[in-house]
Design an enzyme around this catalytic site. Structure first.
Site, short mmCIF file in Angstrom:
data_model
loop_
_atom_site.label_atom_id
_atom_site.label_comp_id
_atom_site.label_asym_id
_atom_site.label_seq_id
_atom_site.Cartn_x
_atom_site.Cartn_y
_atom_site.Cartn_z
N HIS A 206 26.44 12.72 34.69
CA HIS A 206 25.23 11.91 34.51
C HIS A 206 25.58 10.48 34.08
CE1 HIS A 206 22.36 15.60 34.00
NE2 HIS A 206 22.64 15.32 35.25
N HIS B 240 23.76 15.55 47.15
CA HIS B 240 24.78 14.72 46.51
C HIS B 240 25.91 14.38 47.47
CE1 HIS B 240 23.44 14.65 42.31
NE2 HIS B 240 23.10 15.92 42.44
#
Length: 419
Positions: free
Chosen positions: A261, A390
């Protein structure tokens, strides 16, 4: 085993002017979208895929997976990938006709696997992805996407936005009457992504203003915490650093800091600068987040990024998840572009080599979603290969101009992948 088209992207024209890396990335993007095609049911809801790319009947169809597929196929449509336009339209119909909650509004978390079963809670995380799907679909001219976007933005605004905090709350009951006290950064990270995309699709300045406000709050929290982002908060938005200390393997709310993150926020902050027209206002923070995530997360001995660390940077969950590596190479690419520093390109090259050696499933397609500490395929937290979002973004980003959203970047690039 997947066929040759799914494994290699065969049939894609290759210009002799392209580098070997560009040709590979473009083939890989097409391959990933082909792998993901089998996720879509006839009604448009996207199934969880197993290791072979087949629908897993033990999982519900989920809003966040379907929305990611709609977004990714819409990117493919903008870039000229065969069948991507029809698949994006089908996924949009899945969000509108299957996963929308006709009784209470918004989107349920999922449906099934039993007939009639509903995962009914309402999550900001899933709704942010619906906004992303509607935004990218709108830019790509996908049927139904503008209406989907308008509805999703209205719900995100009315049901999740906390004006006094300039952040999104996390979860409510299906009928909206109960607000969970938990607050989280993950939903807001994808909220920034969605709001950037919505600004690009609509031109409405409020969505960019909200994305900026969220990003700046996270910068403040991270800077005060040695650039490790606090992930979990109470209803007053006070950090809860020991939250889920007994659940270190949680898919969405694990204990501690999440280097992946830190990397993903770093990329989004750069994109905020680009979309805002601000010259590096948030990019310095992006570089600090990146450096902390790399120092804490990358294993220089065996390679790979750990999932989580404690607040001193010591690994808690050392398994390697594909999405973290994908965000690492994507962020290194954008930081290299905006700073010109070769170290980012050097790191990206090193990590791509590791991805190629460890994450690509050359026999069955897509990327392994989880590896153990010896870089062997695992499945403790992530079972199967539920989506390609992703990986697909990571492989195609270096081929696109840098803007505030993947949709605008793909639109500017044009149909570079037309067969």
């Amino acid at each position: 085993m997947r066929n040759d088209m799914a494994s290699t992207g065969a049939g894609l024209p290759e210009s002799p002017s392209l580098s070997e890396g560009s040709r590979w990335r473009r083939r890989q993007f097409v391959s990933l979208l082909e792998f993901a095609g089998s996720s879509l049911r006839p009604d448009g809801a996207a199934c969880w895929l197993d290791d072979d790319g087949l629908p897993d009947p033990t999982h519900p169809v989920e809003t966040w997976v379907t929305a990611r597929m709609a977004h990714t196929f819409a990117l493919g449509a903008l870039l000229g990938v065969p069948r991507a336009q029809e698949r994006a339209a089908l996924a949009v119909r899945g969000l509108t006709d299957v996963l929308a909650d006709e009784e209470h509004g918004g989107w349920v978390a999922g449906r099934g696997p039993e007939v009639g079963a509903v995962v009914g809670h309402k999550a900001a995380y899933a709704h942010a992805f619906v906004v992303l799907a509607g935004s990218t679909g709108t830019v790509a001219g996908i049927e139904g996407a503008p209406a989907l976007l308008a509805d999703a933005l209205r719900v995100l605004d009315e049901k999740f936005w906390e004006p006094d905090q300039r952040l999104h709350l996390d979860e409510r009951s299906r009928d909206w009457s109960v607000v969970e006290p938990y607050r989280g950064v993950n939903a807001n990270m994808h909220g920034v992504e969605a709001l950037l995309a919505a600004h690009g699709a609509t031109g409405e300045g409020e969505w960019l203003t909200r994305a900026q406000a969220i990003g700046d709050r996270v910068i403040g929290w991270a800077e005060a915490n040695a650039w490790r982002i606090p992930e979990h908060f109470n209803a007053s938005w006070e950090p809860q650093l020991e939250y889920n200390a007994d659940r270190p393997h949680d898919q969405f709310k694990p204990y501690g800091a999440t280097p992946g993150h830190g990397l993903e926020w770093s990329r989004l902050l750069v994109q905020l600068d680009v979309e805002s027209g601000t010259d590096g206002a948030r990019t310095a923070a992006a570089a600090s987040l990146f450096d902390r995530a790399v120092v804490d997360g990358w294993d220089p001995a065996g390679g790979g990024f750990v999932y989580t660390t404690d607040w001193s940077g010591r690994p808690v969950e050392p398994r390697r998840f594909h999405w973290v590596a994908a965000e690492a190479v994507a962020t290194a690419d954008v930081l290299h572009r905006v700073t010109g520093e070769d170290r980012y390109a050097d790191l990206a090259a090193e990590w791509w080599e590791w991805i190629g050696a460890n994450l690509l499933d050359v026999e069955r397609g897509s990327w392994f979603h989880e590896l153990d500490t010896e870089n062997r395929p695992s499945g403790r937290t992530w079972v199967g290969k539920p989506d390609v979002y992703h990986a697909a973004q990571a492989v195609i980003l270096p081929e696109l101009p840098l803007t505030g959203s993947f949709a605008l970047s793909a639109q500017e690039a044009g149909p570079i992948l037309t067969a």
